[in-house]
Design a protein around this motif. Structure first.
Motif, PDB file in Angstrom:
ATOM      1  N   TYR A 137       0.849  -1.183   0.000  1.00 37.80           N
ATOM      2  CA  TYR A 137       0.000   0.000   0.000  1.00 37.80           C
ATOM      3  C   TYR A 137       0.892   1.243   0.000  1.00 37.80           C
ATOM      4  CZ  TYR A 137      -3.913  -3.062   1.297  1.00 37.80           C
ATOM      5  OH  TYR A 137      -4.872  -4.036   1.315  1.00 37.80           O
ATOM      6  N   PRO A 138       0.352   2.384  -0.395  1.00 37.46           N
ATOM      7  CA  PRO A 138       1.150   3.620  -0.354  1.00 37.46           C
ATOM      8  C   PRO A 138       1.669   3.886   1.057  1.00 37.46           C
ATOM      9  CG  PRO A 138      -0.863   3.970  -1.615  1.00 37.46           C
ATOM     10  CD  PRO A 138      -0.985   2.621  -0.977  1.00 37.46           C
ATOM     11  N   PRO A 139       2.814   4.553   1.181  1.00 39.62           N
ATOM     12  CA  PRO A 139       3.359   4.855   2.512  1.00 39.62           C
ATOM     13  C   PRO A 139       2.353   5.630   3.360  1.00 39.62           C
ATOM     14  CG  PRO A 139       4.969   5.354   0.797  1.00 39.62           C
ATOM     15  CD  PRO A 139       3.681   5.067   0.091  1.00 39.62           C
ATOM     16  N   ARG A 140       2.362   5.331   4.637  1.00 38.19           N
ATOM     17  CA  ARG A 140       1.454   6.006   5.574  1.00 38.19           C
ATOM     18  C   ARG A 140       2.282   6.624   6.689  1.00 38.19           C
ATOM     19  NH1 ARG A 140      -3.375   8.504   5.738  1.00 38.19           N
ATOM     20  NH2 ARG A 140      -4.239   8.526   7.841  1.00 38.19           N
ATOM     21  N   ALA A 141       2.039   7.892   6.994  1.00 35.90           N
ATOM     22  CA  ALA A 141       2.776   8.579   8.047  1.00 35.90           C
ATOM     23  C   ALA A 141       2.510   7.929   9.393  1.00 35.90           C
ATOM     24  CB  ALA A 141       2.399  10.056   8.096  1.00 35.90           C
ATOM     25  N   ILE A 142       3.568   7.741  10.183  1.00 37.46           N
ATOM     26  CA  ILE A 142       3.417   7.145  11.511  1.00 37.46           C
ATOM     27  C   ILE A 142       2.539   8.038  12.388  1.00 37.46           C
ATOM     28  CG2 ILE A 142       4.654   6.539  13.631  1.00 37.46           C
ATOM     29  CD1 ILE A 142       6.942   5.527  11.914  1.00 37.46           C
ATOM     30  N   PHE A 143       2.844   9.331  12.398  1.00 40.00           N
ATOM     31  CA  PHE A 143       2.018  10.287  13.140  1.00 40.00           C
ATOM     32  C   PHE A 143       1.118  11.026  12.159  1.00 40.00           C
ATOM     33  CE2 PHE A 143       5.432   9.564  16.177  1.00 40.00           C
ATOM     34  CZ  PHE A 143       4.739   9.493  17.373  1.00 40.00           C
ATOM     35  N   ALA A 144       0.230  10.283  11.524  1.00 42.53           N
ATOM     36  CA  ALA A 144      -0.704  10.881  10.571  1.00 42.53           C
ATOM     37  C   ALA A 144      -1.710  11.751  11.315  1.00 42.53           C
ATOM     38  CB  ALA A 144      -1.431   9.786   9.796  1.00 42.53           C
ATOM     39  N   PRO A 145      -2.192  12.816  10.680  1.00 39.90           N
ATOM     40  CA  PRO A 145      -3.198  13.663  11.332  1.00 39.90           C
ATOM     41  C   PRO A 145      -4.503  12.912  11.530  1.00 39.90           C
ATOM     42  CG  PRO A 145      -2.927  14.288   9.029  1.00 39.90           C
ATOM     43  CD  PRO A 145      -1.841  13.300   9.327  1.00 39.90           C
ATOM     44  N   ILE A 146      -5.290  13.350  12.497  1.00 37.96           N
ATOM     45  CA  ILE A 146      -6.576  12.697  12.741  1.00 37.96           C
ATOM     46  C   ILE A 146      -7.499  12.946  11.552  1.00 37.96           C
ATOM     47  CG2 ILE A 146      -6.325  12.896  15.244  1.00 37.96           C
ATOM     48  CD1 ILE A 146      -8.255  15.221  15.195  1.00 37.96           C
ATOM     49  N   PRO A 147      -8.435  12.038  11.287  1.00 35.10           N
ATOM     50  CA  PRO A 147      -9.296  12.170  10.106  1.00 35.10           C
ATOM     51  C   PRO A 147     -10.128  13.462  10.133  1.00 35.10           C
ATOM     52  CG  PRO A 147      -9.470   9.981  11.058  1.00 35.10           C
ATOM     53  CD  PRO A 147      -8.707  10.807  12.039  1.00 35.10           C
ATOM     54  N   LYS A 148     -10.342  14.007   8.957  1.00 40.21           N
ATOM     55  CA  LYS A 148     -11.205  15.175   8.823  1.00 40.21           C
ATOM     56  C   LYS A 148     -12.674  14.749   8.880  1.00 40.21           C
ATOM     57  CE  LYS A 148      -7.898  17.507   5.760  1.00 40.21           C
ATOM     58  NZ  LYS A 148      -7.696  18.057   4.398  1.00 40.21           N
ATOM     59  N   VAL A 149     -13.528  15.682   9.230  1.00 39.96           N
ATOM     60  CA  VAL A 149     -14.961  15.386   9.286  1.00 39.96           C
ATOM     61  C   VAL A 149     -15.469  14.970   7.914  1.00 39.96           C
ATOM     62  CG1 VAL A 149     -17.243  16.373   9.735  1.00 39.96           C
ATOM     63  CG2 VAL A 149     -15.324  16.954  11.225  1.00 39.96           C
ATOM     64  N   SER A 150     -14.911  15.555   6.865  1.00 43.74           N
ATOM     65  CA  SER A 150     -15.352  15.241   5.506  1.00 43.74           C
ATOM     66  C   SER A 150     -14.934  13.847   5.061  1.00 43.74           C
ATOM     67  CB  SER A 150     -14.788  16.273   4.523  1.00 43.74           C
ATOM     68  OG  SER A 150     -13.367  16.295   4.568  1.00 43.74           O
ATOM     69  N   ASP A 151     -14.058  13.191   5.836  1.00 42.73           N
ATOM     70  CA  ASP A 151     -13.555  11.863   5.459  1.00 42.73           C
ATOM     71  C   ASP A 151     -14.301  10.725   6.145  1.00 42.73           C
ATOM     72  OD1 ASP A 151     -11.626  13.138   3.937  1.00 42.73           O
ATOM     73  OD2 ASP A 151     -10.081  13.013   5.495  1.00 42.73           O
ATOM     74  N   ILE A 152     -15.139  11.034   7.102  1.00 41.50           N
ATOM     75  CA  ILE A 152     -15.715   9.969   7.929  1.00 41.50           C
ATOM     76  C   ILE A 152     -17.223   9.865   7.735  1.00 41.50           C
ATOM     77  CG2 ILE A 152     -13.904  10.161   9.657  1.00 41.50           C
ATOM     78  CD1 ILE A 152     -15.776  11.755  11.386  1.00 41.50           C
ATOM     79  N   ALA A 153     -17.734   8.698   8.100  1.00 45.25           N
ATOM     80  CA  ALA A 153     -19.172   8.421   8.062  1.00 45.25           C
ATOM     81  C   ALA A 153     -19.658   8.137   9.471  1.00 45.25           C
ATOM     82  CB  ALA A 153     -19.445   7.228   7.142  1.00 45.25           C
ATOM     83  N   LEU A 154     -20.969   7.994   9.627  1.00 46.90           N
ATOM     84  CA  LEU A 154     -21.537   7.704  10.936  1.00 46.90           C
ATOM     85  C   LEU A 154     -21.188   6.282  11.371  1.00 46.90           C
ATOM     86  CD1 LEU A 154     -25.123   9.246  10.658  1.00 46.90           C
ATOM     87  CD2 LEU A 154     -23.198  10.147  11.944  1.00 46.90           C
ATOM     88  N   ILE A 155     -21.005   6.110  12.661  1.00 51.90           N
ATOM     89  CA  ILE A 155     -20.780   4.777  13.228  1.00 51.90           C
ATOM     90  C   ILE A 155     -22.131   4.090  13.355  1.00 51.90           C
ATOM     91  CG2 ILE A 155     -20.029   3.520  15.286  1.00 51.90           C
ATOM     92  CD1 ILE A 155     -18.018   5.801  15.776  1.00 51.90           C
ATOM     93  N   ASN A 156     -22.311   3.008  12.648  1.00 49.05           N
ATOM     94  CA  ASN A 156     -23.611   2.316  12.700  1.00 49.05           C
ATOM     95  C   ASN A 156     -23.485   0.799  12.632  1.00 49.05           C
ATOM     96  OD1 ASN A 156     -22.856   1.962  10.065  1.00 49.05           O
ATOM     97  ND2 ASN A 156     -24.404   3.329   9.187  1.00 49.05           N
ATOM     98  N   GLN A 157     -22.295   0.283  12.913  1.00 48.52           N
ATOM     99  CA  GLN A 157     -22.083  -1.166  12.956  1.00 48.52           C
ATOM    100  C   GLN A 157     -21.333  -1.530  14.226  1.00 48.52           C
ATOM    101  OE1 GLN A 157     -20.368  -2.878   9.332  1.00 48.52           O
ATOM    102  NE2 GLN A 157     -20.804  -0.964   8.269  1.00 48.52           N
ATOM    103  N   PRO A 158     -21.728  -2.615  14.883  1.00 50.76           N
ATOM    104  CA  PRO A 158     -21.011  -3.017  16.097  1.00 50.76           C
ATOM    105  C   PRO A 158     -19.733  -3.775  15.784  1.00 50.76           C
ATOM    106  CG  PRO A 158     -22.783  -4.561  15.677  1.00 50.76           C
ATOM    107  CD  PRO A 158     -22.882  -3.498  14.604  1.00 50.76           C
ATOM    108  N   LEU A 159     -18.740  -3.616  16.619  1.00 53.48           N
ATOM    109  CA  LEU A 159     -17.586  -4.498  16.615  1.00 53.48           C
ATOM    110  C   LEU A 159     -17.713  -5.353  17.869  1.00 53.48           C
ATOM    111  CD1 LEU A 159     -14.014  -3.861  15.507  1.00 53.48           C
ATOM    112  CD2 LEU A 159     -14.344  -4.905  17.748  1.00 53.48           C
TER     113      LEU A 159
END
Length: 625
Positions: A137-159
């Motif tokens: 996969y493409p490189p991922r920053a170790i200390f990546a910034p927290i996700p933006k609101v525009s990147d996330i969806a509602l939590i609606n499934q249980p783990l």
């Protein structure tokens, strides 16, 4: 120092452009350098900025990429101090790469170097053969910034965690973060491993065909250098058959990170360990984010544990005070409180959990963050004091704040005894606190700060384990999920199959726990206690590996129908051989009678009216026989 931690003023940080006139150094220094790569002079290796406390940055060096930066620089030219003090801050973040094929089942350090955990718990580097056919996969920053609101969806499934009490009373949703709070002996680790086992078992047993990938990628961040604990974790994962399906991000041995040299002090060694532990947690999140963003997978990250975050923060605060004086830090940091800066430091980990929307791959990162609570057990010097329950009077609080005095006055008006137990319950400081009492209160304050930043918590209580024998010893009043609470009703963390079974469960448990001795002889009280014990029997954790959702549903359904009341009357409480026998035989009987119905519950996470009817009939037939 010694290949580990560096705390330095920035000399000429990357970003200063000599062609730009009147550029303010403060503008560059205010930039967030966390996660950026540091290049030390004279081939002194590289490092990563773990924490930035302006104007000082704290760098964890990658000892594998070079030797001791200070030693190499000083050997080059001892007369030039700038060779030591000047470093290059690269305009890139330190990254890692993972692959869908080779990363699972591996052990890596915080920089992504492959390691091997030996039978004695020590670690060594593992030589890897280059595989040209592996797609990374493409490189991922170790200390990546927290996700933006525009990147996330509602939590609606249980783990699902496989622990009935958690899934029912403090459910964990995909994309959520959850604190697991308890003392070391409360075995938060075991609950986390049950959750991993449940995910992997669900993936292997899944018969459904969904657009989303069925596999849940699990990552275990191990933030201890204790060989015994490290070996325990690996052995438990191995015994549960999980080791080949989990990525373990582990701390390195002291001999690998350069902290065991004779010139390193104990304090220096501790701060290196804390910095590496923080990086281990960040790397685990990065691995999970790679799978979620680029593979579309749901991921589950266990950070065992986050206590070293507090250690790093406290030690970097000490450096600031040592260099610049007490005015260099705010009062909250000096006194162990939670400043806005410290909250941002913790949030950079806690808020990396997310349910990503389809534009971002549709995967999720769920975090289980284990943290230790200071023991309430007395030391030898305090044992006599605790055994003789202390009772205070109003005059004992003359030196307290006005707020505390006002609360004491209210207690006296309500005729509540000013015992140490009562005061601890409502977190009023005791007069003439012992050192252990101060530490305990600071620990509780820190837990409150962490709770305010998280999506929920599972709180394990020592007394529930030792006195009542509960497993897990989860406090139902302190344990809760904040997903789906209040106006945010579109989000849900619980499974639909459980939702209709536990409507008044928390209230029933709270009501039973608040009964005093005078009420115990009333018939109504006896009935409430019987109901409580029936619920506890249904939710009892017996063994390890976690339960399937259908097994949880059958147990809770039997309790809600009142079928376990007679079992309780016959001595079959939670944890007893009789209780264990009944619950095991009940689940086996229902599975034999209605296996398809139970499989439908596991596949859909729901319980239709038809399925419920079939399960009710099977439960009734078991108790009728």
């Amino acid at each position: 120092k010694n290949g580990g931690m560096e705390s330095k003023m920035f000399g000429a940080p990357d970003g200063m452009n000599p062609t730009v006139k009147k550029q303010k150094r403060a503008d560059v220094m205010s930039e967030d350098f966390t996660g950026k790569t540091i290049q030390f002079p004279n081939n002194g290796g590289t490092g990563i900025i773990v924490a930035q406390r302006p104007p000082i940055a704290f760098v964890l060096t990658d000892s594998i990429s070079g030797g001791d930066p200070l030693s190499i620089a000083s050997e080059k030219d001892k007369s030039k101090e700038e060779d030591i003090m000047t470093v290059n801050v690269l305009n890139t973040l330190t990254t890692i790469q993972v692959s869908d094929k080779t990363t699972m089942g591996s052990v890596v350090d915080c920089f992504g170097n492959a390691m091997k955990i030996l039978p004695d718990g020590s670690t060594i580097l593992k030589e890897e053969e280059d595989d040209m056919d592996v797609d990374y996969y493409p490189p991922r920053a170790i200390f990546a910034p927290i996700p933006k609101v525009s990147d996330i969806a509602l939590i609606n499934q249980p783990l699902l965690t496989g622990t009935t009490m958690i899934d029912a009373l403090a459910p964990l949703g995909k994309g959520q973060n959850m604190l697991f709070i308890g003392e070391e002996k409360m075995d938060c680790r075991g609950l986390a491993m049950d959750a991993i086992a449940t995910q992997i078992r669900r993936c292997k047993n899944s018969s459904g065909s969904k657009e989303k990938k069925e596999d849940v990628k699990c990552v275990y961040a191990l933030t201890t250098t204790d060989k015994t604990k490290r070996l325990e974790v690996v052995k438990r994962l191995e015994d549960l058959g999980l080791l080949d399906d989990v990525v373990v991000v582990s701390m390195r041995d002291e001999s690998m990170d350069g902290t065991s040299t004779s010139t390193a002090t104990l304090e220096e060694g501790n701060i290196v360990k804390a910095a590496e532990a923080v990086t281990v947690a960040a790397t685990a999140c990065s691995i999970a984010e790679s799978y979620a963003l680029h593979g579309g997978y749901d991921t589950f990250v266990v950070v065992d544990n986050i206590d070293q975050h507090k250690s790093l923060w406290d030690q970097t605060t000490k450096v600031l005070v040592d260099v610049y004086g007490v005015d260099a830090v705010v009062k909250d940091d000096r006194e162990g409180g939670a400043s806005s800066e410290m909250r941002a430091f913790y949030s950079s980990l806690i808020q990396r959990s997310a349910m990503f929307n389809l534009k971002k791959g549709g995967g999720s990162v769920t975090l289980a963050l284990l943290t230790s609570l200071s023991s309430t057990s007395p030391t030898n010097g305090e044992a006599e004091e605790v055994e003789e329950e202390m009772t205070f009077v109003e005059e004992d609080f003359e030196q307290s704040t006005d707020k505390v005095k006002a609360r004491i006055a209210l207690l006296l008006k309500a005729k509540v005894p000013l015992t140490s137990t009562n005061l601890r319950k409502i977190q009023i400081p005791l007069p003439n606190l012992s050192m252990s009492e101060k530490q305990r209160l600071l620990s509780l304050q820190h837990m409150d700060d962490l709770i305010s930043m998280s999506d929920g918590q599972v709180w394990l209580d020592e007394k529930l384990a030792t006195v009542e024998g509960r497993s897990p010893p989860m406090d139902p009043q302190r344990s809760i999920t904040r997903v789906g609470v209040g106006a945010d009703t579109m989000s849900r963390a619980d499974a639909k199959a459980l939702r209709g079974l536990i409507g008044g469960l928390r209230f029933e448990l709270a009501q039973a726990s608040n009964m005093d001795g005078a009420e115990m002889k009333l018939s109504s009280t006896m009935g409430q206690l019987r109901r409580r014990d029936a619920w506890l029997l249904a939710m009892h954790r017996d063994g390890s590996g976690g339960k399937d959702l259908s097994e949880e549903v059958v147990s809770l359904l039997a309790a809600s129908m009142g079928k376990l009341d007679k079992v309780i009357d016959n001595g079959g409480k939670a944890g007893t051989d009789e209780g264990r026998k009944v619950m095991t035989e009940l689940v086996r009987h229902v599975r034999e009678c209605e296996g398809d119905a139970m499989r439908e519950v596991d596949d859909t996470l729901d319980m239709s009216e038809d399925v419920r009817g079939l399960l009710v009939s099977a439960i009734e037939s078991y108790f009728a026989s």
